[in-house]
Design a protein around this motif. Sequence first.
Motif, mmCIF file in Angstrom:
data_model
loop_
_atom_site.group_PDB
_atom_site.id
_atom_site.type_symbol
_atom_site.label_atom_id
_atom_site.label_comp_id
_atom_site.label_asym_id
_atom_site.label_seq_id
_atom_site.Cartn_x
_atom_site.Cartn_y
_atom_site.Cartn_z
ATOM 1 N N ASP A 193 9.783 -36.910 -12.602
ATOM 2 C CA ASP A 193 10.500 -36.099 -11.278
ATOM 3 C C ASP A 193 10.169 -34.530 -11.533
ATOM 4 O O ASP A 193 10.036 -34.148 -12.916
ATOM 5 C CB ASP A 193 12.235 -36.465 -11.526
ATOM 6 N N TYR A 194 10.827 -33.952 -10.369
ATOM 7 C CA TYR A 194 11.042 -32.377 -10.878
ATOM 8 C C TYR A 194 11.764 -32.325 -11.435
ATOM 9 O O TYR A 194 12.758 -32.719 -11.690
ATOM 10 C CB TYR A 194 11.171 -31.859 -8.745
ATOM 11 N N GLU A 195 11.282 -30.889 -12.431
ATOM 12 C CA GLU A 195 12.923 -30.507 -13.188
ATOM 13 C C GLU A 195 12.557 -28.887 -13.357
ATOM 14 O O GLU A 195 11.747 -28.761 -12.703
ATOM 15 C CB GLU A 195 12.013 -30.486 -14.845
ATOM 16 N N TRP A 196 13.551 -28.271 -13.455
ATOM 17 C CA TRP A 196 13.889 -26.424 -12.248
ATOM 18 C C TRP A 196 14.356 -25.975 -13.407
ATOM 19 O O TRP A 196 14.850 -25.899 -14.483
ATOM 20 C CB TRP A 196 15.340 -26.846 -11.204
ATOM 21 N N GLN A 197 13.586 -24.555 -12.922
ATOM 22 C CA GLN A 197 14.603 -23.650 -13.270
ATOM 23 C C GLN A 197 14.985 -22.874 -12.701
ATOM 24 O O GLN A 197 14.925 -22.824 -12.189
ATOM 25 C CB GLN A 197 13.658 -22.879 -14.445
ATOM 26 N N THR A 198 16.720 -22.234 -13.107
ATOM 27 C CA THR A 198 17.234 -21.466 -12.796
ATOM 28 C C THR A 198 17.200 -20.241 -12.207
ATOM 29 O O THR A 198 16.149 -19.872 -13.305
ATOM 30 C CB THR A 198 18.907 -21.801 -12.801
ATOM 31 N N TYR A 199 17.351 -19.680 -11.554
ATOM 32 C CA TYR A 199 16.862 -17.849 -10.929
ATOM 33 C C TYR A 199 17.712 -17.206 -12.351
ATOM 34 O O TYR A 199 16.554 -16.055 -12.639
ATOM 35 C CB TYR A 199 17.372 -17.422 -10.318
ATOM 36 N N GLU A 200 17.998 -17.540 -13.066
ATOM 37 C CA GLU A 200 18.511 -16.202 -14.254
ATOM 38 C C GLU A 200 17.353 -17.386 -15.762
ATOM 39 O O GLU A 200 17.200 -15.952 -16.215
ATOM 40 C CB GLU A 200 19.937 -17.491 -14.581
ATOM 41 N N GLY A 256 10.166 -25.441 -9.807
ATOM 42 C CA GLY A 256 10.484 -26.565 -10.827
ATOM 43 C C GLY A 256 8.641 -26.811 -10.435
ATOM 44 O O GLY A 256 7.440 -26.499 -9.639
ATOM 45 N N GLN A 257 8.321 -28.428 -11.347
ATOM 46 C CA GLN A 257 7.702 -28.932 -11.300
ATOM 47 C C GLN A 257 7.380 -29.881 -12.033
ATOM 48 O O GLN A 257 8.861 -30.539 -12.548
ATOM 49 C CB GLN A 257 6.059 -28.172 -12.333
ATOM 50 N N GLY A 269 16.804 -16.485 -2.078
ATOM 51 C CA GLY A 269 17.856 -18.322 -3.259
ATOM 52 C C GLY A 269 17.157 -19.226 -3.317
ATOM 53 O O GLY A 269 17.761 -20.132 -3.794
ATOM 54 N N GLY A 270 15.969 -19.707 -2.122
ATOM 55 C CA GLY A 270 15.765 -20.837 -2.319
ATOM 56 C C GLY A 270 14.622 -21.666 -3.669
ATOM 57 O O GLY A 270 14.570 -20.499 -4.422
ATOM 58 N N ALA A 271 14.123 -22.554 -3.413
ATOM 59 C CA ALA A 271 13.655 -23.401 -4.552
ATOM 60 C C ALA A 271 12.196 -23.999 -4.760
ATOM 61 O O ALA A 271 11.295 -23.940 -3.094
ATOM 62 C CB ALA A 271 13.955 -24.627 -4.924
ATOM 63 N N VAL A 272 11.072 -23.660 -5.567
ATOM 64 C CA VAL A 272 9.611 -23.544 -4.906
ATOM 65 C C VAL A 272 9.578 -24.728 -5.817
ATOM 66 O O VAL A 272 9.666 -24.102 -7.665
ATOM 67 C CB VAL A 272 9.423 -22.297 -4.793
ATOM 68 N N GLY A 273 8.980 -26.006 -5.097
ATOM 69 C CA GLY A 273 8.478 -26.586 -6.021
ATOM 70 C C GLY A 273 6.587 -26.689 -5.586
ATOM 71 O O GLY A 273 6.136 -26.430 -5.103
ATOM 72 N N PHE A 274 5.989 -26.885 -7.310
ATOM 73 C CA PHE A 274 4.890 -26.972 -7.278
ATOM 74 C C PHE A 274 4.451 -27.748 -7.410
ATOM 75 O O PHE A 274 4.485 -29.366 -8.155
ATOM 76 C CB PHE A 274 4.303 -25.769 -8.643
#
Length: 717
Positions: free
Chosen positions: A99-106, A82-83, A328-333
Amino acid sequence: MPLPTTHFPQLDVTTIQPERMHELKTYAKEMVGTAPKDGSSTGIYRNVQSFKELQKDFKNVKTLHDVFQSGLAINPKGPCLGQRPLQYDPVTKTTTAKDYEWQTYEQVAERIKNFGCGLLKVHHDATSSDRHFHLGVYAVNTPEYAIADFAVHAFSLTTVALYDTLGAETSEYILNHSEIPVIITTIDKIEILNGLVAKCPHLKAVILMDGNLNIQTPEVQTSLNLGRQGLLRRGVKLFLFSEVEAMGKAKPRRFTPPQPDHVAAISYTSGTTGTPKGALVLHKNLVAYLRAHYDAGIAARSSDVHISYLPLAHIYERGVLSTVILHGGAVGFFRGDTALLMEDIGVLKPTIFASVPRLLNRVYERIIAGAMAGSAFKQALFNRAVAAKIANLESTGALTHPFWDPLVFGKVKTLLGGRIRVVISGSAPITSGTLKFLKIAFCCPVVEGYGSTESAAGATIAFQGDHDPGHVGPPISCNEVKLVSVPEMKYHATDKPHPRGEIWIRGANIFGGYYKDEEKTREAVTSDGWLKTGDIGFIDAKGRIHIIDRKKNIFKLAQGEYVAPEKIENIYQKNNFVAQIYVHGDSLQAELVAVVVPDAEYAIPLARENGILPENTPNPGPTANNAPPHPLLQKVCESEKMKALLLKEISKTGKELGLKGFEFVKAIHLDAAGFTMENGLITPTFKLKRNEAADRYRPFIDAMYKELNSKAAKPKL
């Protein structure tokens, strides 16, 4: 009775519950019969959780490619990277972060495949070759950085990271030494690369990260066009990251995954003198380190959120990010600006916070400054709350308090977003007082680890519930440790009550050597696999390691830079005003200080010209060897004005002779007596006795650091 365990079914790992690990009677033990009879070293110590056999990997995770595939399998629809998108207003010409926007693992998996395939095409078109190559990355942390890194692993390539803060000279060396044909970067580095390409014949293509780049802004368009034209004139093509992804999507290939012994990254150390060394970090090194996290009680969860701001060029952040991805956790930059980091943290609300003492000290200072800025009543309330929580921590081990947490520490917790469940400190030592305060302030474990690039970031990690000060925990479960006597420093494996010596480490996490440098590799690693750290430590009765010294005259400052004081002293002594100098620093301070013995021949005239001495003071002439100090030199040394003058003079010399920013001394103490054999500060061969100098000048060293720290500007977080 055995301690309760936790099972991680996705990785088939069972460990002691993290909050109960500290209840082990012994954390590491010496293996019987492994100590040499001559007492030259201790026996081999291993973590009691891996005493019979060291850990090295997981059942189905052997490489960093497998690490991402694990996260993808565990949490395919969950947030991965996410960023905060930047929105440009053409009217006001300002940029705001959303706000943070996320890309899924897929989604990330698809981008990894597309970019990897496109990267291979870019390389082939630029070099007419399909051979293995090194991909350079010269940027701050971004989602594209992580995507490129995992794409490299998917096709058995190797990443070479350049620190975002590197100067042109070091960047040129790394580009040439590792023969980088393709490099990924950000737009602010294009001008630097334009100046380097003529000196870097291997470089054929530059890929610009454009995921959060406002291409439509006039400034970006101008920089992009000028950069593209400048590179093209030198035969180097510029591509956008999105263009490379499109190329790969149009021409897909099958993955060619790496083997555990393949080189995942060449990580260039910051270096102490001369050129940096390229440490070969193998896939199995980092995977062994990740496996050891579970036996240290810091395994990630799929619900975890990590903020990535420490440089991914450093192995420490690579390890933390990989730990989060593995499960499978989330990484925000962060946005790339440390001044905005605390704002990003407030929006992201991470659950894991990996940091370094430099930043944690700033957080500590900010909390204290905020508390002391309140009324006398609020200050008293805060002090009472801290005292009560520390007393509770020491007596019961509790990190929370039913009364003081909601009243005082609730607001403190929001500094890191309010959801932090564990803080990890590495890269340099942190004071025990700061460590203890942060535990009670954030109401969560704050654990300290020890390691280096050569040990894939880790060698020891303290357990969560262990609140004893001064140690960095037991050996982690993937490596073993022994102490080797250093008689010249009076450290012996037979010392009582605890063995002391240089820390040697061996295990699956130990790196594969230095790139193109067999001599340095042999100096660092023995033929039977022991990494010689150069750090001096002792092992206590529980098997925990305490760092107490450095074998070589090299140390690390609080921000992680290595300093070779003798090199700096040699440079400063080229200044006529300096007769002798002792440069001092340690890993709990961010800056260097020095004790300077002025040369009377030059210092006394300078003092006279600046009104420190009378106008009729005669020139003293050259100082004879073994002569007593000039009678006026003591008065000169007592002058604060003279300190400022000499600090300015030696700084000028340091700049002329190429000292790096962190190598400049920031304060000096002037001493008229000098370093002599009579006062025990030099050897018969005129070498400075550093330990004795540190002891003799300790009051002045402490005073200089106190003044420097008091003058420091209020930290921007």
